[in-house]
Scaffold this motif. Sequence first.
Motif, mmCIF file in Angstrom:
data_model
loop_
_atom_site.group_PDB
_atom_site.id
_atom_site.type_symbol
_atom_site.label_atom_id
_atom_site.label_comp_id
_atom_site.label_asym_id
_atom_site.label_seq_id
_atom_site.Cartn_x
_atom_site.Cartn_y
_atom_site.Cartn_z
ATOM 1 N N ALA A 57 0.826 -1.201 0.000
ATOM 2 C CA ALA A 57 0.000 0.000 0.000
ATOM 3 C C ALA A 57 0.868 1.262 0.000
ATOM 4 N N MET A 58 1.943 1.249 0.765
ATOM 5 C CA MET A 58 2.822 2.419 0.817
ATOM 6 C C MET A 58 3.525 2.637 -0.517
ATOM 7 N N VAL A 64 1.882 6.892 -6.731
ATOM 8 C CA VAL A 64 0.828 7.813 -7.161
ATOM 9 C C VAL A 64 1.241 9.258 -6.908
ATOM 10 N N LEU A 65 1.790 9.512 -5.719
ATOM 11 C CA LEU A 65 2.196 10.881 -5.386
ATOM 12 C C LEU A 65 3.400 11.342 -6.201
ATOM 13 N N VAL A 70 3.338 13.672 -12.911
ATOM 14 C CA VAL A 70 4.118 13.694 -14.153
ATOM 15 C C VAL A 70 3.331 13.040 -15.282
ATOM 16 N N VAL A 71 2.761 11.878 -14.987
ATOM 17 C CA VAL A 71 1.973 11.162 -16.006
ATOM 18 C C VAL A 71 0.764 11.994 -16.417
ATOM 19 N N LEU A 72 0.068 12.562 -15.429
ATOM 20 C CA LEU A 72 -1.123 13.364 -15.732
ATOM 21 C C LEU A 72 -0.766 14.571 -16.592
ATOM 22 N N ALA A 73 0.322 15.261 -16.244
ATOM 23 C CA ALA A 73 0.733 16.425 -17.029
ATOM 24 C C ALA A 73 1.066 16.026 -18.459
#
Length: 336
Positions: A57-58, A64-65, A70-73
Motif C-alpha cells: 500500500a505504501m 501515485v504521489l 508527471v503522467v497526468l501532465a
Amino acid sequence: MIAFAVAIAFLALFGAGVLRDRRRFGNAVYLGLAVTFLGLGLLAEIDTAPPGVAASAMVVVLLVLGLGPVVLAGLLCANGVQMVRKEGRSPANLLSLLAGLGMFGVMGLMVAALVTHSWTLGLIVGTLLLVLGYISFLFVCFVGYAFLYGRMRLRRDADFVVVLGSGLIGGRRVPPLLASRLERGREVYESLAARGGRQPVLITSGGQGPDEEVPESHAMAEYLVERGFPEGRIVREDRSRTTEENMRFSRQLMEEAAGPGAECVIVTNNFHAFRAALMARRVGVNGQVVGSPTAAYFWPSATIREFVAVFLQYKAVNLGVCLTLILMGVLAWAVR
C-alpha cells in the motif's frame, strides 16, 4: 477512528443533500470530504495491516504521489496537441495543453527551490501548492460527482424533454455534437412516452446566431422530423443565445403549457450535464439533466472549461479562499 467518524458524518450530509436536491455542488464537496477522511483513516490504520499488505500500500501511495502528476501532465499535453489538430487553436481547445504545461512549470519550480535552497522560492512554491491543492480538491469533487450524477436513474414523471442547442455547421446543418444530443433526446422522449398516459413534448432550444441562416431550434426540429419524429410533439424555443437563456425561455414555454413547476428532462452533452443541472436549479427549472456521448479526446478540455465556469459561479467563496492562502504566504514572508 476520528477520521472514520468524520467520513461517516460527511457521507450522511452527502446522502441528505442528494435526497433534497441532487443538483447542488455542495453534494460534490460532501462526497469529496467523505472520501478524503476515509482515505486518511485507512492510512492511519495501515500499520495494523499485515506486513506485505502495508508495504504494498505504501509503495502504491508513493508511486501515485511521485509519478501521478508527471503522467497526468504528460497526458494533458498530449491531449492538448490532439485537440488543436482536430478542433483548431481556440482558447477553449488549449485548456488541457495549458493545464499540462502549468503542472510541469510547478514541478520545475519545486526542483529549483530544492536545488537553490532558496527560502523565498520555497515559500512561493508552498503557497502555490496550497492554492492549487484547494483548486485540485474542488476539481476532483466536481469530476467525481459529475460522473455519479450522469448515472443517476432517469426520472419517469416528466412531461417535457428539452434539448439544448450548440451551434450549426454552414449556417443550417446539425453538427455531430448536436446530433448526439438530439438522438439522446429522442431516446428520453420514447422512454417517457412508453409509460402511457399523457404524451411528452420535446422542446428544441436555440436561437439564431449571427453566422446562422436559421435558428438552431428550427434546424434541430427539422433533423428530428426527417428521421421520423412526430412534428406535432415538437415545440421550438428560438430566442435563446446562451445556456441560461435556453433554460429560462424553455421554462416559460413549459409553464405556459403545463403551469408553474412543470417537470422536464434536459438533454445536453455528458461533459456539460452537471453544470447544466446547477444552472437549471439556479434559474428555477424543475428538471433533471442527462448527457449524450462525446468523443473521448474532447473530454479533458471540455471538463476543465466546465469546472472553471462552476468555480467562478461561486467566486466569492473560492477566490476568497485562494486570496487568504496567498495572504498567509505573504505574511509568512514578511515576518521572517
